[in-house]
Design a protein around this motif. Sequence first.
Motif, PDB file in Angstrom:
ATOM      1  N   ARG A 138      15.957   5.588-109.790  1.00  0.00           N
ATOM      2  CA  ARG A 138      15.734   5.699-111.229  1.00  0.00           C
ATOM      3  C   ARG A 138      16.721   4.796-111.945  1.00  0.00           C
ATOM      4  N   TRP A 139      16.281   4.233-113.043  1.00  0.00           N
ATOM      5  CA  TRP A 139      17.176   3.503-113.939  1.00  0.00           C
ATOM      6  C   TRP A 139      17.138   4.193-115.289  1.00  0.00           C
ATOM      7  N   PHE A 140      18.205   3.989-116.044  1.00  0.00           N
ATOM      8  CA  PHE A 140      18.285   4.746-117.295  1.00  0.00           C
ATOM      9  C   PHE A 140      19.205   4.050-118.277  1.00  0.00           C
ATOM     10  N   LEU A 141      19.041   4.455-119.529  1.00  0.00           N
ATOM     11  CA  LEU A 141      19.860   3.902-120.607  1.00  0.00           C
ATOM     12  C   LEU A 141      21.173   4.686-120.695  1.00  0.00           C
ATOM     13  N   ASP A 142      22.009   4.309-121.656  1.00  0.00           N
ATOM     14  CA  ASP A 142      23.271   5.036-121.852  1.00  0.00           C
ATOM     15  C   ASP A 142      23.009   6.522-122.024  1.00  0.00           C
ATOM     16  N   VAL A 143      22.044   6.843-122.858  1.00  0.00           N
ATOM     17  CA  VAL A 143      21.579   8.235-122.908  1.00  0.00           C
ATOM     18  C   VAL A 143      20.609   8.366-121.742  1.00  0.00           C
ATOM     19  N   SER A 144      21.098   8.946-120.652  1.00  0.00           N
ATOM     20  CA  SER A 144      20.400   8.795-119.376  1.00  0.00           C
ATOM     21  C   SER A 144      19.100   9.595-119.299  1.00  0.00           C
ATOM     22  N   GLU A 145      18.825  10.415-120.322  1.00  0.00           N
ATOM     23  CA  GLU A 145      17.533  11.096-120.367  1.00  0.00           C
ATOM     24  C   GLU A 145      16.394  10.079-120.530  1.00  0.00           C
ATOM     25  N   ILE A 146      16.705   8.919-121.039  1.00  0.00           N
ATOM     26  CA  ILE A 146      15.699   7.873-121.237  1.00  0.00           C
ATOM     27  C   ILE A 146      15.781   6.900-120.070  1.00  0.00           C
ATOM     28  N   GLY A 147      14.701   6.761-119.337  1.00  0.00           N
ATOM     29  CA  GLY A 147      14.699   5.842-118.204  1.00  0.00           C
ATOM     30  C   GLY A 147      13.388   5.910-117.463  1.00  0.00           C
ATOM     31  N   GLY A 148      13.387   5.321-116.282  1.00  0.00           N
ATOM     32  CA  GLY A 148      12.148   5.289-115.515  1.00  0.00           C
ATOM     33  C   GLY A 148      12.404   5.310-114.022  1.00  0.00           C
ATOM     34  N   THR A 149      11.347   5.614-113.298  1.00  0.00           N
ATOM     35  CA  THR A 149      11.426   5.578-111.834  1.00  0.00           C
ATOM     36  C   THR A 149      11.231   4.144-111.362  1.00  0.00           C
ATOM     37  N   MET A 150      11.619   3.860-110.122  1.00  0.00           N
ATOM     38  CA  MET A 150      11.312   2.570-109.542  1.00  0.00           C
ATOM     39  C   MET A 150      11.161   2.679-108.033  1.00  0.00           C
ATOM     40  N   THR A 151      10.139   1.999-107.525  1.00  0.00           N
ATOM     41  CA  THR A 151       9.960   1.858-106.082  1.00  0.00           C
ATOM     42  C   THR A 151       9.877   0.367-105.787  1.00  0.00           C
ATOM     43  N   ALA A 152      10.528  -0.063-104.726  1.00  0.00           N
ATOM     44  CA  ALA A 152      10.483  -1.489-104.353  1.00  0.00           C
ATOM     45  C   ALA A 152      10.230  -1.614-102.858  1.00  0.00           C
ATOM     46  N   VAL A 153       9.441  -2.584-102.496  1.00  0.00           N
ATOM     47  CA  VAL A 153       9.257  -2.920-101.073  1.00  0.00           C
ATOM     48  C   VAL A 153       9.442  -4.429-100.927  1.00  0.00           C
ATOM     49  N   ARG A 154       9.761  -4.843 -99.728  1.00  0.00           N
ATOM     50  CA  ARG A 154      10.003  -6.266 -99.520  1.00  0.00           C
ATOM     51  C   ARG A 154       8.700  -7.057 -99.576  1.00  0.00           C
ATOM     52  N   ASP A 155       8.804  -8.238-100.154  1.00  0.00           N
ATOM     53  CA  ASP A 155       7.691  -9.174-100.080  1.00  0.00           C
ATOM     54  C   ASP A 155       7.434  -9.439 -98.600  1.00  0.00           C
ATOM     55  N   GLY A 156       6.174  -9.479 -98.241  1.00  0.00           N
ATOM     56  CA  GLY A 156       5.859  -9.651 -96.816  1.00  0.00           C
ATOM     57  C   GLY A 156       5.354  -8.365 -96.204  1.00  0.00           C
ATOM     58  N   SER A 157       5.687  -7.226 -96.847  1.00  0.00           N
ATOM     59  CA  SER A 157       5.102  -5.961 -96.407  1.00  0.00           C
ATOM     60  C   SER A 157       3.815  -5.736 -97.209  1.00  0.00           C
ATOM     61  N   THR A 158       3.141  -4.674 -96.942  1.00  0.00           N
ATOM     62  CA  THR A 158       1.911  -4.390 -97.680  1.00  0.00           C
ATOM     63  C   THR A 158       1.969  -2.978 -98.246  1.00  0.00           C
ATOM     64  N   ALA A 159       1.772  -2.876 -99.547  1.00  0.00           N
ATOM     65  CA  ALA A 159       1.752  -1.560-100.197  1.00  0.00           C
ATOM     66  C   ALA A 159       1.184  -1.687-101.597  1.00  0.00           C
ATOM     67  N   VAL A 160       0.411  -0.701-102.014  1.00  0.00           N
ATOM     68  CA  VAL A 160       0.058  -0.586-103.430  1.00  0.00           C
ATOM     69  C   VAL A 160       1.093   0.353-104.042  1.00  0.00           C
ATOM     70  N   LEU A 161       1.850  -0.143-105.030  1.00  0.00           N
ATOM     71  CA  LEU A 161       3.006   0.611-105.545  1.00  0.00           C
ATOM     72  C   LEU A 161       2.705   1.358-106.835  1.00  0.00           C
ATOM     73  N   GLY A 162       1.810   0.818-107.624  1.00  0.00           N
ATOM     74  CA  GLY A 162       1.588   1.490-108.905  1.00  0.00           C
ATOM     75  C   GLY A 162       0.448   0.857-109.665  1.00  0.00           C
ATOM     76  N   MET A 163       0.073   1.528-110.769  1.00  0.00           N
ATOM     77  CA  MET A 163      -1.032   1.056-111.594  1.00  0.00           C
ATOM     78  C   MET A 163      -0.687   1.270-113.055  1.00  0.00           C
ATOM     79  N   SER A 164      -1.201   0.375-113.886  1.00  0.00           N
ATOM     80  CA  SER A 164      -0.904   0.485-115.313  1.00  0.00           C
ATOM     81  C   SER A 164      -1.522   1.751-115.895  1.00  0.00           C
ATOM     82  N   ARG A 165      -2.574   2.204-115.244  1.00  0.00           N
ATOM     83  CA  ARG A 165      -3.260   3.407-115.712  1.00  0.00           C
ATOM     84  C   ARG A 165      -3.891   4.027-114.471  1.00  0.00           C
TER      85      ARG A 165
END
Lengths: 362, 530
Positions: free
Chosen positions: B293-320
């Motif tokens: 997770r990343w977050f702002l100074d007020v850490s209640e505001i932020g978001g999740t994050m998942t990362a995989v290496r380029d070269g692997s295969t995965a669907v990570l997320g969708m805009s909707r």
Amino acid sequence: MKRSIIGLMAATLAVAGATSADAKDYILTGTKGNKLFLVDPGARKVERVYDVPGSGGIVQTVPSPDGKIAYLMTNQWGGVVGLDLESGKPVFSTDFSTSRQVRTKSVLSMDISPDGKELFVHQTSVKLGLGEYEVLPTQIAVYDTASGMDAKPVRTFPAPRRVNMLAMSKDGQTLYAMSWDFYMIDPKTGKIKGEHKIQGWDRANASPPDILDFWPLFEQTNVFSTPYFYARTDKDPMADPEAFKTGILTLDLKTGEYVMDDFENTSAIIFSSVVSPNRKEAFGVYTQLSKIDLEKDELVKRIELPHTYYAVNISSDGKEVYVGGTMCDIGVHSAETLDRLATIELPGCYDMGAGGLRMIQR
Amino acid sequence: MLKLDWGLRALAGAGLLLWGSLAAGGAAAQDAEAVLKARCAECHERLPDGGLNRITNMRKTPEGWHMTIVRMDIMHGVKTSPEEQRALVKFLADRQGLAPEETASYRYILERTPNIVEDIPADGDVGTLCARCHSFARIALQRREANEWLKLAHFHLGQWPTAEYQAMSRDRRWWEIVSTETPKQLGQMFPLKTKAWGDWLKQPKAPLDGTWRVAGHRPGVGSYGGTMVVKKTGQDTYAVSYDLMTADGKPLKGAGESIVYTGYEWRGTAKLGNEEVSEVFAVSKDGKSMRGRWFLDVSEIGGTMTAVRDGSTAVLGMSRPYVKAGETARVTVWGAGLGPSIDLGRGVTAQVVAKGADHVVVDVKAAPDAAPGLRDVTSGQAKGKGIFAVYRSVDTVRVEPAFAIARVGGNGGKTPKIPAQFEAVGYINGPDGKPGTDDDVRIGPMPASWSFDNNGEVAQQMEDAKFAGAMEANGLFMPAGAGPNPQRAYGTNNVGDLLIKAAVKDGGATVEGEGRLIVTVQRWNDPPIR
């Protein structure tokens, strides 16, 4: 109601005897910023402001029985300063910590002998090792009030942990220490002579009662009192208004009579209470002021206060009730109607915090 | 780049330090050893095995070590520079950290995820004795033997004599329990020596430089995805650049730096768009993915994050992550090794509109009779299991989190307002046809109109809804200013007990959900691990 009529008469005489004809009531209240205020409630004004040496505010006030000296716990709960209220000068001081290796504090538990000669302080200590601490057993330290500045205890004795108030019996023979139960301690030897049950009570279908009270408010009547709260284990806590109960614990410091009587289904938080000189009523305070009939064990009246107050005390004639603690005003209320009669602002708005309200006559 | 804003400032009571600074550059082990010898060993005596009393006998997270070092300053006056602190935390967290398995269940506290209701083990009384003040995770993220846990108990009561007077202490022989049974129990639950840690120490750690494909979700704003390029700048330190896209197709670029503790604890600071963020990620044991997770100074505001290496295969997320049967939607799919097309299963077509190295944009069309439920998203070899929903109607809306806390702040005080971010999440009833059961299918966060009201009689009497704050259009509740309010009964603070209401339009219908918010007073002491 099981409070005895004999105790009532004896205490009334004691109060009458303690007050000379022309003496009148004053309120003592300690504040953050180490200012002590002497308030003339009759005149509705602050009589005098004292600068008290030390830091961390005044967290407990114990007046000498003759009303001439105020023993003030200060220095981050780590010592006491005795202030002569006439000269405004310190005449007594002690640092609870007696060596650099042991740090000693008191969680606000202190009282004085009826002759004013000995001050009793419950203390909790920690040994400060190089890389680690060691919690030491708790104790009561006894100070000779004539020891002057830099006083050392004249004796100490082991005492139960978690004591939140001390109260000396009027004959000076028993030091009451309130903790899980109310211990009766021999003030000379430290021997525990007996106990009144609090959490150890044997009431059926009842949780152990909870008490959190650091406000000794018994000087006008010689009756210690505190609100207590408990849950009925045979009632549905979500649905049954009977599931939580509030009562007043009284301990007569003259006769030793001890009573815990419920007076209502819990419907307000009460932090501290005081018994009227008429012995028939008690007053409890927090964000409301409550008047409780101790004979019928019922709530007589409850009013909303302008804000939260921690401590409540009462005039010698029982006609006026004073609310204070938290923020910087003392409310004067009619004991009869609970109406607000006056508000006394502390100049400079010094915060009383948990400092309490004590009554003296001078 | 140093970020000086959050973390131990409150604990210090004066501008002390600066958790973000730990992300800025590494320091050599010899620097740390020199500080340990010169500063720490003054009190922590050398043990026969060469270790230092207390210090050697525990393991902690980077945040845990950092809090210890700051506490040494606050309580014992041990002054250390930011550089020395960084060196010490790196040295100690690398040698006396926690294995990935040991932190896996408690990452929420490191990530500062708001409004988590913890799952506290029922055995023993640790929940009451420790977790009545701390998060349970704070205890669970330390490793000590019983005798060392006992020393922690002595420190607690020695430093805070009122501990045994507090609620849930004074109802028992608290000190007698926490100085006897509790340390033994903790020594068994969270011992110093574990196989997991022994194995992790031995395992080679993969360097993290290279190109990563990422995606995540920021409540109240939406999902995002794209690419993160990581360049090694030193021993376990990296420079990072972000090339991301928001759910509505806007570019989001950023750059930052990070340091990796204990072989997998990524701590970064970055500027993302125009916001300064802190990053708390965990690298997988095989070094192939990161999550956090990343977050702002007020850490209640932020978001999740998942990362995989380029070269692997995965669907990570969708805009909707959903479409209604019979309707169309434009959707961006983010991932690694995506193929030329997107497959969303029977009854749903996805016409490719655009394609990049880390995303495919498709126009999704769901047939009126497309089967409702969760679907896998497949693109070439890449797959995202059950991350896309088809629905015919929104059966229920849940306000998430269902129970949240916000805190008054500002108004001239040093403690900022702490908001609460809500989402209105659509659900369809599961096979049992009943709402609110375990088989309900989560469609995803949906646009909603927000409102709030007094929750219960007391809130109504006190007019909480009038005083406690305001709701923004995206479900962010911003509490009111701190301090006594003379306009309120008792002159009390702008606290409140509120019912949070979300109304989601579904065709001609409106589906409503409710949550509860407590607006309370400031948290004066806000260390990295609460």
